[in-house]
Design a protein around this motif. Structure first.
Motif: not given
Ligand SMILES: *[C@@H]1O[C@H](CO)[C@@H](O)[C@H](O)[C@H]1NC(C)=O
Ligand SMILES: *[C@@H]1O[C@H](CO)[C@@H](O)[C@H](O)[C@H]1NC(C)=O
Ligand SMILES: *[C@@H]1O[C@H](CO)[C@@H](O)[C@H](O)[C@H]1NC(C)=O
Length: 503
Positions: A355, A357-358
């Motif tokens: 992920n 964003s993490v």
């Molecule tokens: C990735 O992590 C973010 C923050 O925790 C979350 O909001 C998002 O849904 C995640 N995306 C996926 C594709 O799992």
């Protein structure tokens, strides 16, 4: 009541109120704990170190002693608080510096989460000593290197904020200071295995969860002097594995990495050698703040400041980590035992960090898709022990923005023109590699070209790492803890994930 009596009563009341106020003020300003006076004994000369010609770092030790938190605890207190310390008595200490350092950064983070001051130890060069350390009688005298020869950020007692407004009570203290302010009878010992049982932490517990449970426990303990004993809290099997990755989102933005700083000694080494890294002038972050030193190799540690790698990268520079030496046999062991990349080098592995964003999207990961006629062993060895030809090809790809995962990661061709090779390879190997790269138009320098004094030589590996962190792009060895530390410092310093590659 006569007027006279009323006046007397009034002034008597005033006097009493004044007296009470005075007592309250005295109570607030006089330190609450009567403690023995905290006078450190003078620094002792290490006669055996002198006999061996080892550096003894008197200026660095003096710098550590003068850290502003190293004052009588009563002077730091407000409202009766006393600094609370966290000592990792049985942290790793004598293996390769990068393994020790990986753990020290995590210990600093745990101390921060526990609202305690981290107690930093010196490093003892038992493995890979930088200088011969055998005495005439055949015994070894290990070189002791103070923490602030390597790092001077939060792990070495530096500020836990950008503007220095953080509480001195939370800043790390030296082991010498801990011994002074925490006499044995005041130390509360936490036995590692008992605590792990109570916290239900085992070799399957997720990394972020390990931190939360430990921090809650240590924060709730009221004792000022807490020592964790029995074994390291974060053992290399844990640190080296993907279990550590879940702590990245919180760890990477917390003070330990955010305000990370190399030592003034390393700033000094970089400053004197900057001409091999770039044709540009030495940046102010690496310039001495005091009077210039008479000779470039004269130790002028005191006029340099800690160096934060979050300053802009060195334009045009590509840093390479070329790990040879004992890695030939080590790679075979790692690969045959099925090891993956080390710690933060796993941040690009889709199975663990999927992920963006993490976790930062590192473009590379251990890819052992076996080509025709190739064994898995050979495929993994290509990443751990690449041939000279393979390195030249990889560098070509990095400059062109090509490579196996280029399309998905939007990499572009770069204006890179200079290479710094951090290496423990033989000079002959590096001369050949240098010639190959020069033939492709690069200017090439390596660890062999650095001019270092004895103190700087003792931390030469960290000097190299500071270059690899400062470089615009980087290619490292996924199996190496040195590379992994460069990766975490690059990411926390704001270098983009796409500037990080592996062989
Ligand atoms: C990735 O992590 C973010 C923050 O925790 C979350 O909001 C998002 O849904 C995640 N995306 C996926 C594709 O799992
Ligand atoms: C220092 O930084 C902290 C956190 O960023 C901020 O809250 C504080 O106002 C700053 N203080 C000064 C004096 O700049
Ligand atoms: C370094 O400089 C100091 C004065 O600044 C001088 O006393 C000392 O001899 C110099 N040492 C070397 C090795 O040049």
């Amino acid at each position: 009541m006569s007027g006279k009596r009323a006046a007397f009563f009034q002034s008597w009341t005033r006097l009493c109120a004044g007296g009470i106020a005075l007592v309250v003020v005295l109570f607030l300003i006089i330190p609450r704990y009567a403690r023995p006076s905290l006078v450190l004994s003078p620094q002792m000369d290490d006669a055996l170190a002198q006999q061996l010609g080892h550096p003894t770092f008197p200026e660095v030790l003096e710098y550590e002693r003068k850290l502003p938190q190293h004052v009588e605890p009563g002077l730091l207190e407000s409202w009766g608080d006393r600094p609370r310390y966290l000592f990792f008595k049985d942290a790793s200490w004598g293996s390769g510096w990068n393994n020790v350092f990986q753990e020290q950064l995590l210990n600093t983070h745990l101390a921060y989460l526990s609202h305690r001051a981290y107690v930093f130890p010196p490093y003892i060069a038992r493995d890979h000593p930088p200088f011969p350390d055998k005495l005439e009688d055949g015994t070894r005298h290990w070189l002791r290197i103070p923490m602030n020869a390597f790092v001077s950020g939060p792990t070495g007692g530096g500020p836990l904020s950008a503007n220095g407004t953080d509480s001195l009570m939370r800043r790390a203290v030296s082991e010498e200071w801990w011994d002074t302010v925490c006499p044995k009878e005041e130390v509360v010992v936490v036995r590692l295995h008992d605590a792990e049982n109570a916290l239900m932490v085992d070799d399957k517990t997720d990394g972020a969860e390990v931190f939360v449970r430990w921090a809650n426990k240590l924060r709730e303990m009221s004792a000022p002097c807490v020592s964790v004993e029995g074994a390291p809290v974060f053992q290399y099997l844990f640190i080296g594995s993907h279990r550590i990755l879940s702590v990245w989102p919180t760890y990477s933005v917390a003070p330990t990495l955010k305000y990370f700083a190399w030592s003034p000694l390393i700033a000094q080494a970089l400053s004197h050698n900057f001409h091999i890294l770039s044709p540009a002038a030495v940046p102010t972050s690496l310039s001495p703040s005091g009077a210039p030193s008479p000779s470039p190799l004269n130790n002028s540690f005191a006029s340099f400041r800690p160096y934060q790698p979050s300053t802009p990268p060195i334009a045009g520079l590509l840093g390479l980590h070329v790990r040879r030496g004992d890695f030939e046999a080590h790679c075979v062991r790692l690969v045959d035992a099925g090891w993956e990349y080390n710690a933060w080098n796993l941040l690009g592995t889709p199975a663990y960090a999927n992920n963006d964003s993490v976790w930062p999207a590192l473009p590379d990961y251990l890819d052992v898709r076996v080509a025709e006629g190739e064994t898995r062993h050979e495929a993994a060895m290509r990443h751990c022990w690449p041939s000279r030809e393979a390195m030249v090809q990889r560098v070509r790809d990095v400059r062109a923005g090509a490579g196996p995962n280029a399309a998905s990661r939007q990499v572009q061709a770069k204006a890179l023109n200079r290479i710094y090779i951090s290496t423990d390879a033989s000079r002959a190997f590096i001369l050949e590699l240098t010639a190959d790269l020069q033939a492709e138009g690069w200017e090439v320098f390596s660890s062999f070209d650095l001019e270092l004094n004895m103190e700087e030589k003792a931390v030469a590996q960290a000097v190299d790492m500071s270059v690899l962190v400062a470089a615009e792009e980087f290619v490292g060895v996924g199996f190496s803890s040195l590379t992994s530390n460069v990766v975490q410092l690059r990411l926390a310093s704001g270098r983009e994930a796409r500037t990080i590659h592996f062989w």
